[in-house]
Write an enzyme that holds these catalytic residues in place. Structure first.
Site, PDB file in Angstrom:
ATOM      1  N   ASP A  39     -32.339 -15.092  -2.214  1.00 50.18           N
ATOM      2  CA  ASP A  39     -32.297 -16.076  -3.072  1.00 50.18           C
ATOM      3  C   ASP A  39     -33.237 -17.180  -1.816  1.00 50.18           C
ATOM      4  O   ASP A  39     -32.795 -17.565  -0.712  1.00 50.18           O
ATOM      5  CB  ASP A  39     -31.363 -16.712  -3.807  1.00 50.18           C
ATOM      6  CG  ASP A  39     -29.941 -15.440  -4.524  1.00 50.18           C
ATOM      7  OD1 ASP A  39     -31.575 -14.903  -4.981  1.00 50.18           O
ATOM      8  OD2 ASP A  39     -29.212 -15.687  -4.711  1.00 50.18           O
ATOM      9  N   TYR A  67     -23.341  -9.501   4.951  1.00 50.26           N
ATOM     10  CA  TYR A  67     -22.897 -11.379   4.532  1.00 50.26           C
ATOM     11  C   TYR A  67     -22.895 -11.541   5.236  1.00 50.26           C
ATOM     12  O   TYR A  67     -20.810 -11.846   5.548  1.00 50.26           O
ATOM     13  CB  TYR A  67     -23.488 -10.731   3.475  1.00 50.26           C
ATOM     14  CG  TYR A  67     -24.951 -10.903   2.427  1.00 50.26           C
ATOM     15  CD1 TYR A  67     -25.510 -11.472   2.531  1.00 50.26           C
ATOM     16  CD2 TYR A  67     -24.366  -9.488   1.716  1.00 50.26           C
ATOM     17  CE1 TYR A  67     -27.438 -10.806   1.571  1.00 50.26           C
ATOM     18  CE2 TYR A  67     -25.506  -9.235   1.611  1.00 50.26           C
ATOM     19  CZ  TYR A  67     -26.717  -9.960   0.876  1.00 50.26           C
ATOM     20  OH  TYR A  67     -27.502  -8.942   0.920  1.00 50.26           O
ATOM     21  N   ARG A 172     -22.687 -14.467  -4.734  1.00 47.44           N
ATOM     22  CA  ARG A 172     -22.693 -15.599  -5.860  1.00 47.44           C
ATOM     23  C   ARG A 172     -21.611 -15.231  -7.038  1.00 47.44           C
ATOM     24  O   ARG A 172     -20.606 -15.517  -7.393  1.00 47.44           O
ATOM     25  CB  ARG A 172     -23.845 -15.909  -6.244  1.00 47.44           C
ATOM     26  CG  ARG A 172     -24.816 -15.708  -6.848  1.00 47.44           C
ATOM     27  CD  ARG A 172     -26.199 -15.918  -6.797  1.00 47.44           C
ATOM     28  NE  ARG A 172     -27.526 -15.432  -6.740  1.00 47.44           N
ATOM     29  CZ  ARG A 172     -27.587 -15.769  -7.949  1.00 47.44           C
ATOM     30  NH1 ARG A 172     -27.587 -16.288  -9.328  1.00 47.44           N
ATOM     31  NH2 ARG A 172     -28.985 -14.972  -7.913  1.00 47.44           N
TER      32      ARG A 172
END
Length: 295
Positions: A39, A67, A172
């Site tokens: 993103d 991540y 997310r």
């Protein structure tokens, strides 16, 4: 023409396509691709394939990814991160153990519903385009796998997580789902990809560093060769009589190899040590057939 993999540290504000476009200008070459979208507001490792190495794009995209993310509990947004419109706010009166258990409950195989603000297409139109028109459409849940979810720090309502997962996973959405499970809502505040397959943030270069190295004429020292990236697969060599078969992209029989080769992928070389590509054994026909050629 440069062939190989350049490990980029994508900075905030750039799309993955922006990175590719800028590299085309810096390196003066057109044949460049990336191996996994990040993103615009996310940072971190983005392996970029150059020249013949573009054939590796699908193989590298398949790799596990790690991540570090900051989950903000008590806030729900339409984009599932802090860039979106706030849909609800809640008080966060939770114990740390509750948060830990909720996060760990997502370990293993899961079915994840992609967010509306994503580049996936429905009936030929990207979801984020529909979302910007105020539309919400049904999305088919997709299988993902969370191999590890570790809490690095917790100062509620903020929770810092380290996550290792399969390709195609939306972090997310994980943040949103954890918040939903806890009954307070949640969204992602920060995201950094620290690893993708064998590539790590420590070896990644920013675009400005690449620019400087290109001007100095040293950038090729930082481009990983196709062979280096594929060194997890065993190397096998043909006998001289098999060289012509390989150089024409044909299959080869085990008897024409100098080394015994088990099932699975191998790096195939001629008798003179020329790298041909990735081959795999066809058990039914008792021969090795090409998977990816790099002639």
């Amino acid at each position: 023409m440069m062939d190989g993999i350049l490990v980029i540290c994508k900075e905030k504000g750039y799309t993955s396509h922006d990175v590719v476009a800028k590299l085309r200008g810096i390196l003066h070459m057109k044949k460049i691709g990336h191996t996994g979208t990040l993103d615009p507001d996310a940072e971190g490792v983005l392996p970029v394939v150059l020249g013949k190495a573009t054939k590796l794009a699908d193989m590298l995209t398949e790799k596990e990814k790690t991540y570090e993310a900051v989950l903000h509990l008590g806030i729900e947004t339409d984009t599932q991160d802090m860039t979106g419109t706030v849909l609800s706010r809640s008080e966060v009166n939770l114990k740390e153990e509750q948060v830990r258990q909720a996060a760990e409950s997502f370990l293993g195989p899961q079915m994840q519903v992609p967010p509306m603000y994503s580049a996936l297409k429905v009936n030929g139109k990207k979801l984020y385009e529909l979302a910007r028109e105020g539309k919400t459409v049904p999305r088919t849940p997709r299988p993902v796998h969370f191999y590890s979810i570790d809490i690095l720090d917790m100062k509620l309502p903020l929770v810092k997580l380290r996550i290792t997962c399969s390709k195609g996973t939306y972090i997310r959405t994980l943040c949103h789902d954890i918040g939903e499970k806890l009954g307070v809502g949640g969204c992602m505040e920060e995201l950094i990809r620290t690893e993708t397959g064998r590539f790590s943030l420590e070896e990644a270069l920013t675009l400005s560093q690449v620019q400087a190295m290109a001007e100095e004429g040293t950038i090729e020292n930082h481009i990983l060769s196709v062979e280096t990236v594929l060194n997890e697969y065993p190397a096998v060599h043909s006998r001289p009589e098999g060289d012509r078969l390989l150089e024409n992209g044909n299959a080869i029989k085990p008897k024409d190899l100098t080394e015994p080769a088990a099932d699975g992928w191998v790096r195939m070389y001629t008798s003179q040590g020329r790298f041909i590509g990735i081959y795999t054994r066809d058990s039914q026909k008792q021969r090795f057939i090409p998977v990816k050629m790099f002639l």
